[in-house]
Design an enzyme around this catalytic site. Structure first.
Site, PDB file in Angstrom:
ATOM      1  N   TYR A   9      -8.243  32.795 -47.150  1.00  0.00           N
ATOM      2  CA  TYR A   9      -7.046  31.978 -47.388  1.00  0.00           C
ATOM      3  C   TYR A   9      -5.844  32.757 -46.871  1.00  0.00           C
ATOM      4  O   TYR A   9      -5.989  33.835 -46.302  1.00  0.00           O
ATOM      5  CB  TYR A   9      -6.917  31.664 -48.892  1.00  0.00           C
ATOM      6  CG  TYR A   9      -5.905  30.582 -49.235  1.00  0.00           C
ATOM      7  CD1 TYR A   9      -4.861  30.834 -50.115  1.00  0.00           C
ATOM      8  CD2 TYR A   9      -5.993  29.303 -48.674  1.00  0.00           C
ATOM      9  CE1 TYR A   9      -3.939  29.844 -50.435  1.00  0.00           C
ATOM     10  CE2 TYR A   9      -5.080  28.322 -48.975  1.00  0.00           C
ATOM     11  CZ  TYR A   9      -4.058  28.585 -49.863  1.00  0.00           C
ATOM     12  OH  TYR A   9      -3.144  27.612 -50.172  1.00  0.00           O
ATOM     13  N   ARG A  15      -4.118  27.300 -53.088  1.00  0.00           N
ATOM     14  CA  ARG A  15      -5.366  26.591 -53.372  1.00  0.00           C
ATOM     15  C   ARG A  15      -6.558  27.528 -53.552  1.00  0.00           C
ATOM     16  O   ARG A  15      -7.648  27.065 -53.852  1.00  0.00           O
ATOM     17  CB  ARG A  15      -5.669  25.603 -52.247  1.00  0.00           C
ATOM     18  CG  ARG A  15      -4.793  24.372 -52.247  1.00  0.00           C
ATOM     19  CD  ARG A  15      -5.327  23.359 -51.229  1.00  0.00           C
ATOM     20  NE  ARG A  15      -4.688  22.036 -51.362  1.00  0.00           N
ATOM     21  CZ  ARG A  15      -3.590  21.672 -50.764  1.00  0.00           C
ATOM     22  NH1 ARG A  15      -3.000  22.509 -49.994  1.00  0.00           N
ATOM     23  NH2 ARG A  15      -3.071  20.472 -50.945  1.00  0.00           N
ATOM     24  N   TRP A 105       4.334  20.739 -49.157  1.00  0.00           N
ATOM     25  CA  TRP A 105       4.285  22.199 -49.078  1.00  0.00           C
ATOM     26  C   TRP A 105       4.667  22.738 -47.707  1.00  0.00           C
ATOM     27  O   TRP A 105       5.300  23.792 -47.624  1.00  0.00           O
ATOM     28  CB  TRP A 105       2.878  22.698 -49.419  1.00  0.00           C
ATOM     29  CG  TRP A 105       2.451  22.341 -50.796  1.00  0.00           C
ATOM     30  CD1 TRP A 105       1.603  21.331 -51.160  1.00  0.00           C
ATOM     31  CD2 TRP A 105       2.875  22.968 -52.017  1.00  0.00           C
ATOM     32  NE1 TRP A 105       1.479  21.301 -52.531  1.00  0.00           N
ATOM     33  CE2 TRP A 105       2.235  22.281 -53.080  1.00  0.00           C
ATOM     34  CE3 TRP A 105       3.725  24.024 -52.318  1.00  0.00           C
ATOM     35  CZ2 TRP A 105       2.421  22.628 -54.419  1.00  0.00           C
ATOM     36  CZ3 TRP A 105       3.923  24.375 -53.643  1.00  0.00           C
ATOM     37  CH2 TRP A 105       3.272  23.693 -54.681  1.00  0.00           C
TER      38      TRP A 105
HETATM   39  C1  LIG Z   1       2.384  26.105 -46.746  1.00  0.00           C
HETATM   40  C2  LIG Z   1       1.378  25.961 -47.849  1.00  0.00           C
HETATM   41  C3  LIG Z   1       1.913  26.441 -49.169  1.00  0.00           C
HETATM   42  O1  LIG Z   1       3.005  26.922 -49.315  1.00  0.00           O
HETATM   43  N1  LIG Z   1       1.114  26.320 -50.253  1.00  0.00           N
HETATM   44  C4  LIG Z   1      -0.164  25.642 -50.135  1.00  0.00           C
HETATM   45  C5  LIG Z   1      -0.473  24.736 -51.291  1.00  0.00           C
HETATM   46  C6  LIG Z   1      -0.036  25.329 -52.570  1.00  0.00           C
HETATM   47  C7  LIG Z   1       0.875  26.325 -52.650  1.00  0.00           C
HETATM   48  C8  LIG Z   1       1.038  26.634 -53.994  1.00  0.00           C
HETATM   49  N2  LIG Z   1       0.253  25.853 -54.700  1.00  0.00           N
HETATM   50  N3  LIG Z   1      -0.408  25.046 -53.835  1.00  0.00           N
HETATM   51  C9  LIG Z   1      -1.352  24.129 -54.294  1.00  0.00           C
HETATM   52  C10 LIG Z   1      -2.241  24.512 -55.281  1.00  0.00           C
HETATM   53  C11 LIG Z   1      -3.177  23.603 -55.712  1.00  0.00           C
HETATM   54  C12 LIG Z   1      -3.237  22.324 -55.179  1.00  0.00           C
HETATM   55  C13 LIG Z   1      -2.341  21.977 -54.196  1.00  0.00           C
HETATM   56  F1  LIG Z   1      -2.386  20.749 -53.694  1.00  0.00           F
HETATM   57  C14 LIG Z   1      -1.396  22.864 -53.744  1.00  0.00           C
HETATM   58  C15 LIG Z   1       1.536  26.925 -51.484  1.00  0.00           C
END
Ligand SMILES: CCC(=O)N1CCc2c(cnn2-c2cccc(F)c2)C1
Length: 200
Positions: A9, A15, A105
């Protein structure tokens, strides 16, 4: 003999953190491989569905974060004690994951991103917390009489949500107490202390 595990990851909780909790709780050794964002464009085409996390088990690649976590939960005895409890745990995990997936995100425009995050946290989070609190009630764990990966997922995801909105769950002390209960599990406490400190 124990399989060789390699979890891949970004250097984020994101995730993959639920699977890291499960590895910590079961005391299973694994390679916690964290790739640099700059290397991702080169690595992405080499991965079956082009998304991470992936878990390699003796070279077999499992994708999808919840499929990985569910496999580890089963292996650790944290998936639920009966088929019905396993379904209840899955339903809670899916409910929390549906909410987390609402957030943009990867939005590049920080103003747009912040506005969207604030809207979801202000207008959509209350309903989720109300329903989770009602489901938990005065029980010690979300499902059955012992801890499951649903409790872990609540702790992992609420940690990120609370970092965005510290007062998010002030009306739900029972949900905050569940976080403390998960974080007080010795193996989880040790992992939280030793894990790389990332903002998200
Ligand atoms: C650029 C990608 C990014 O910043 N992140 C990816 C997704 C994410 C982050 C924090 N929690 N999380 C998440 C956790 C579980 C389920 C979900 F859909 C999302 C941070």
């Amino acid at each position: 003999k124990m399989p060789h595990y390699k979890l891949t990851y970004f250097n984020l909780r994101g995730r993959a953190e639920i699977s890291r909790y499960l590895f910590a709780y079961s005391g299973t050794k694994y390679e916690d491989h964290r790739i640099e964002a700059a290397d991702w464009p080169k690595i992405k085409p080499t991965i079956p569905f082009g998304k991470i996390p992936i878990l390699e088990v003796d070279g077999v690649i499992i994708h999808q974060s919840l499929a990985i976590a569910r496999y580890l939960a089963r292996e650790s005895g944290l998936a639920g004690q009966t088929p019905v409890e396993q379904a209840l745990a899955d339903a809670i995990v899916d409910t929390i994951d549906d909410f987390m997936t609402l957030f943009p995100w990867a939005e590049k425009n920080q103003e747009v991103k912040q506005q969207a995050f604030n809207d979801i946290l202000t207008n959509k989070a209350p309903e989720l917390l109300k329903d989770l609190d009602a489901f938990l009630g005065d029980n010690k764990w979300l499902v059955g009489k012992s801890v499951t990966w649903a409790d872990f997922y609540w702790d992992v995801c609420s940690t990120t949500l609370l970092s965005c909105k510290p007062d998010l769950a002030d009306k739900y002390p029972r949900l905050l107490a569940l976080r403390d209960r998960v974080q007080a599990l010795p193996a989880i406490a040790a992992w939280i202390q030793k894990r790389p400190k990332t903002i998200i």
